[in-house]
Design a protein around this motif. Structure first.
Motif, PDB file in Angstrom:
ATOM      1  N   SER A  86      34.771  31.646  34.717  1.00 60.84           N
ATOM      2  CA  SER A  86      33.500  32.337  34.896  1.00 60.84           C
ATOM      3  C   SER A  86      33.110  32.225  36.357  1.00 60.84           C
ATOM      4  O   SER A  86      33.450  31.252  37.031  1.00 60.84           O
ATOM      5  CB  SER A  86      32.409  31.739  34.009  1.00 60.84           C
ATOM      6  OG  SER A  86      32.057  30.442  34.458  1.00 60.84           O
ATOM      7  N   LEU A  87      32.391  33.227  36.806  1.00 57.75           N
ATOM      8  CA  LEU A  87      32.011  33.297  38.225  1.00 57.75           C
ATOM      9  C   LEU A  87      30.656  33.973  38.298  1.00 57.75           C
ATOM     10  O   LEU A  87      30.518  35.141  37.926  1.00 57.75           O
ATOM     11  CB  LEU A  87      33.070  34.086  38.997  1.00 57.75           C
ATOM     12  CG  LEU A  87      32.790  34.463  40.440  1.00 57.75           C
ATOM     13  CD1 LEU A  87      32.592  33.231  41.292  1.00 57.75           C
ATOM     14  CD2 LEU A  87      33.950  35.290  40.999  1.00 57.75           C
ATOM     15  N   GLY A  88      29.626  33.234  38.710  1.00 57.76           N
ATOM     16  CA  GLY A  88      28.293  33.815  38.773  1.00 57.76           C
ATOM     17  C   GLY A  88      27.811  34.330  37.440  1.00 57.76           C
ATOM     18  O   GLY A  88      27.076  35.323  37.371  1.00 57.76           O
ATOM     19  N   ARG A 109      29.674  35.663  35.058  1.00 55.72           N
ATOM     20  CA  ARG A 109      30.546  36.712  34.500  1.00 55.72           C
ATOM     21  C   ARG A 109      31.882  36.092  34.101  1.00 55.72           C
ATOM     22  O   ARG A 109      32.412  35.221  34.797  1.00 55.72           O
ATOM     23  CB  ARG A 109      30.751  37.811  35.553  1.00 55.72           C
ATOM     24  CG  ARG A 109      29.456  38.484  35.943  1.00 55.72           C
ATOM     25  CD  ARG A 109      29.492  39.020  37.355  1.00 55.72           C
ATOM     26  NE  ARG A 109      30.392  40.147  37.508  1.00 55.72           N
ATOM     27  CZ  ARG A 109      30.660  40.734  38.671  1.00 55.72           C
ATOM     28  NH1 ARG A 109      30.108  40.268  39.791  1.00 55.72           N
ATOM     29  NH2 ARG A 109      31.476  41.753  38.732  1.00 55.72           N
ATOM     30  N   ARG A 110      32.436  36.570  33.000  1.00 55.26           N
ATOM     31  CA  ARG A 110      33.668  35.987  32.459  1.00 55.26           C
ATOM     32  C   ARG A 110      34.868  36.829  32.872  1.00 55.26           C
ATOM     33  O   ARG A 110      34.823  38.063  32.853  1.00 55.26           O
ATOM     34  CB  ARG A 110      33.577  35.919  30.934  1.00 55.26           C
ATOM     35  CG  ARG A 110      34.767  35.240  30.277  1.00 55.26           C
ATOM     36  CD  ARG A 110      34.654  35.306  28.778  1.00 55.26           C
ATOM     37  NE  ARG A 110      35.818  34.735  28.115  1.00 55.26           N
ATOM     38  CZ  ARG A 110      36.208  35.055  26.890  1.00 55.26           C
ATOM     39  NH1 ARG A 110      35.530  35.949  26.183  1.00 55.26           N
ATOM     40  NH2 ARG A 110      37.279  34.499  26.368  1.00 55.26           N
ATOM     41  N   PHE A 111      35.980  36.143  33.204  1.00 54.06           N
ATOM     42  CA  PHE A 111      37.212  36.804  33.620  1.00 54.06           C
ATOM     43  C   PHE A 111      38.393  36.225  32.847  1.00 54.06           C
ATOM     44  O   PHE A 111      38.405  35.042  32.495  1.00 54.06           O
ATOM     45  CB  PHE A 111      37.444  36.596  35.120  1.00 54.06           C
ATOM     46  CG  PHE A 111      36.402  37.218  35.989  1.00 54.06           C
ATOM     47  CD1 PHE A 111      36.618  38.461  36.574  1.00 54.06           C
ATOM     48  CD2 PHE A 111      35.195  36.573  36.228  1.00 54.06           C
ATOM     49  CE1 PHE A 111      35.652  39.036  37.384  1.00 54.06           C
ATOM     50  CE2 PHE A 111      34.229  37.144  37.035  1.00 54.06           C
ATOM     51  CZ  PHE A 111      34.454  38.380  37.617  1.00 54.06           C
ATOM     52  N   LEU A 112      39.394  37.074  32.612  1.00 52.40           N
ATOM     53  CA  LEU A 112      40.608  36.674  31.902  1.00 52.40           C
ATOM     54  C   LEU A 112      41.839  36.946  32.754  1.00 52.40           C
ATOM     55  O   LEU A 112      41.878  37.922  33.515  1.00 52.40           O
ATOM     56  CB  LEU A 112      40.744  37.450  30.587  1.00 52.40           C
ATOM     57  CG  LEU A 112      39.590  37.377  29.587  1.00 52.40           C
ATOM     58  CD1 LEU A 112      39.881  38.299  28.398  1.00 52.40           C
ATOM     59  CD2 LEU A 112      39.361  35.946  29.115  1.00 52.40           C
ATOM     60  N   ASN A 113      42.842  36.094  32.607  1.00 55.12           N
ATOM     61  CA  ASN A 113      44.166  36.333  33.175  1.00 55.12           C
ATOM     62  C   ASN A 113      45.033  36.854  32.024  1.00 55.12           C
ATOM     63  O   ASN A 113      45.535  36.085  31.208  1.00 55.12           O
ATOM     64  CB  ASN A 113      44.735  35.028  33.745  1.00 55.12           C
ATOM     65  CG  ASN A 113      46.121  35.202  34.328  1.00 55.12           C
ATOM     66  OD1 ASN A 113      46.728  36.276  34.256  1.00 55.12           O
ATOM     67  ND2 ASN A 113      46.665  34.128  34.891  1.00 55.12           N
ATOM     68  N   LEU A 114      45.194  38.163  31.952  1.00 53.90           N
ATOM     69  CA  LEU A 114      45.850  38.771  30.788  1.00 53.90           C
ATOM     70  C   LEU A 114      47.295  38.325  30.637  1.00 53.90           C
ATOM     71  O   LEU A 114      47.789  38.159  29.513  1.00 53.90           O
ATOM     72  CB  LEU A 114      45.769  40.299  30.874  1.00 53.90           C
ATOM     73  CG  LEU A 114      44.358  40.907  30.844  1.00 53.90           C
ATOM     74  CD1 LEU A 114      44.453  42.429  30.731  1.00 53.90           C
ATOM     75  CD2 LEU A 114      43.527  40.341  29.708  1.00 53.90           C
ATOM     76  N   GLN A 115      48.011  38.131  31.733  1.00 53.37           N
ATOM     77  CA  GLN A 115      49.408  37.716  31.622  1.00 53.37           C
ATOM     78  C   GLN A 115      49.521  36.306  31.055  1.00 53.37           C
ATOM     79  O   GLN A 115      50.471  36.000  30.336  1.00 53.37           O
ATOM     80  CB  GLN A 115      50.107  37.810  32.978  1.00 53.37           C
ATOM     81  CG  GLN A 115      50.355  39.239  33.418  1.00 53.37           C
ATOM     82  CD  GLN A 115      51.319  39.345  34.586  1.00 53.37           C
ATOM     83  OE1 GLN A 115      51.555  38.379  35.316  1.00 53.37           O
ATOM     84  NE2 GLN A 115      51.883  40.528  34.778  1.00 53.37           N
ATOM     85  N   GLY A 126      30.910  28.300  39.206  1.00 57.32           N
ATOM     86  CA  GLY A 126      31.715  28.797  38.103  1.00 57.32           C
ATOM     87  C   GLY A 126      32.396  27.702  37.319  1.00 57.32           C
ATOM     88  O   GLY A 126      32.209  26.507  37.571  1.00 57.32           O
ATOM     89  N   THR A 127      33.189  28.137  36.364  1.00 53.82           N
ATOM     90  CA  THR A 127      34.004  27.248  35.548  1.00 53.82           C
ATOM     91  C   THR A 127      35.397  27.856  35.445  1.00 53.82           C
ATOM     92  O   THR A 127      35.568  29.064  35.652  1.00 53.82           O
ATOM     93  CB  THR A 127      33.423  27.091  34.128  1.00 53.82           C
ATOM     94  OG1 THR A 127      33.492  28.366  33.446  1.00 53.82           O
ATOM     95  CG2 THR A 127      31.973  26.636  34.168  1.00 53.82           C
ATOM     96  N   VAL A 128      36.385  27.051  35.127  1.00 54.00           N
ATOM     97  CA  VAL A 128      37.744  27.573  34.973  1.00 54.00           C
ATOM     98  C   VAL A 128      38.485  26.761  33.920  1.00 54.00           C
ATOM     99  O   VAL A 128      38.265  25.556  33.785  1.00 54.00           O
ATOM    100  CB  VAL A 128      38.507  27.530  36.324  1.00 54.00           C
ATOM    101  CG1 VAL A 128      38.694  26.100  36.820  1.00 54.00           C
ATOM    102  CG2 VAL A 128      39.857  28.228  36.218  1.00 54.00           C
ATOM    103  N   VAL A 129      39.313  27.447  33.143  1.00 55.95           N
ATOM    104  CA  VAL A 129      40.259  26.781  32.248  1.00 55.95           C
ATOM    105  C   VAL A 129      41.599  26.813  32.963  1.00 55.95           C
ATOM    106  O   VAL A 129      42.209  27.868  33.124  1.00 55.95           O
ATOM    107  CB  VAL A 129      40.350  27.470  30.875  1.00 55.95           C
ATOM    108  CG1 VAL A 129      41.378  26.770  29.997  1.00 55.95           C
ATOM    109  CG2 VAL A 129      38.985  27.484  30.196  1.00 55.95           C
TER     110      VAL A 129
END
Length: 245
Positions: free
Chosen positions: A114-116, A118-124, A69-72
């Motif tokens: 992103s993980l596998g 798929r994109r994910f967000l931290n809404l807070q 994955g990747t991360v910001v």
């Protein structure tokens, strides 16, 4: 006297050996940190929680397997790392390497990842503390967004009747009486920055005006000529249809 001396020698030997083990683990971490360069910032979090008990299902989003994955993180983009989501604790975990404990990435510094694929967000992090807590998968990304959060809750399951609620394809043990149960929540992220929780089909249609509702219903009926769409697909198809008009 001899007995006391022997006890003292054994105690000293234990201290030396345990110290050597700690030093070796520290050396492993130091070598890994130095080799990671800038990415070492990711590995300074606290140790990931260990579920030292028997249970069915999994506390992770889908499976215990870590995926590329990747991360910001703290405004910087990192790739080439392995990640997983502890859905029971809503924590993002990075796998470090042999001999070093996996680490939790501080929620306050994670904006998206992103993980596998798929994109994910931290809404807070993106919308402020009033936004819903946790990590949210982006199911549709247009002018507006459809997002989903998976949560796992540990509950007693004495007779195995909650097996389907685990949503887990792995081995199910009938002699284990606790299971991680799967629940999901959905939100509609509007382009003006507002966030609308969505729980059922009726809530999806409320996002549209009356004319749009009729059009969307006709569109979905054509797609559901044989079987009903699962809710996540229904939600996405309605929003996609709306934005195509």
């Amino acid at each position: 006297m001899k007995k006391k001396a022997l006890t003292l020698l054994l105690a000293l030997a234990w201290l030396v050996l345990s110290g050597a083990g700690s030093a070796a683990a520290q050396d492993d971490y130091t070598l890994f940190r130095d080799g990671a360069g800038e990415a070492s910032l990711l590995f300074r979090g606290h140790k990931a929680f260990d579920y030292n008990m028997l249970y069915n299902g999994t506390p992770f989003w889908t499976s215990p397997r870590y995926l590329p994955g990747t991360v910001v993180y703290n405004g910087k983009h990192y790739d080439g790392i392995e990640l997983n989501i502890d859905a029971a604790r809503q924590e993002l975990i990075v796998r470090i390497g042999k001999g070093v404990s996996n680490k939790v990435l501080s929620n306050e510094f994670v904006s998206e990842f992103s993980l596998g694929g798929r994109r994910f967000l931290n809404l807070q992090h993106l919308y402020g503390e009033a936004a819903p807590f946790g990590y949210w998968e982006v199911l549709y990304d247009g002018r507006n967004k459809v997002v989903r959060r998976v949560t796992k809750t540990l509950e007693q399951d004495i007779d195995g009747t909650k097996r389907d609620e685990t949503r887990f394809d792995g081995t199910y043990r009938h002699d284990v009486y606790q299971s991680f149960l799967y629940t999901e929540n959905y939100c509609y992220l509007k382009e003006d920055g507002s966030i609308v929780p969505v729980r059922r089909r009726k809530d999806v249609l409320k996002l549209l005006d009356k004319t749009q509702r009729r059009e969307a219903r006709r569109h979905i009926r054509a797609m559901e000529s044989t079987n009903l769409l699962p809710f996540d697909r229904y939600f996405v198809e309605v929003v996609r249809y709306l934005e195509s008009r």
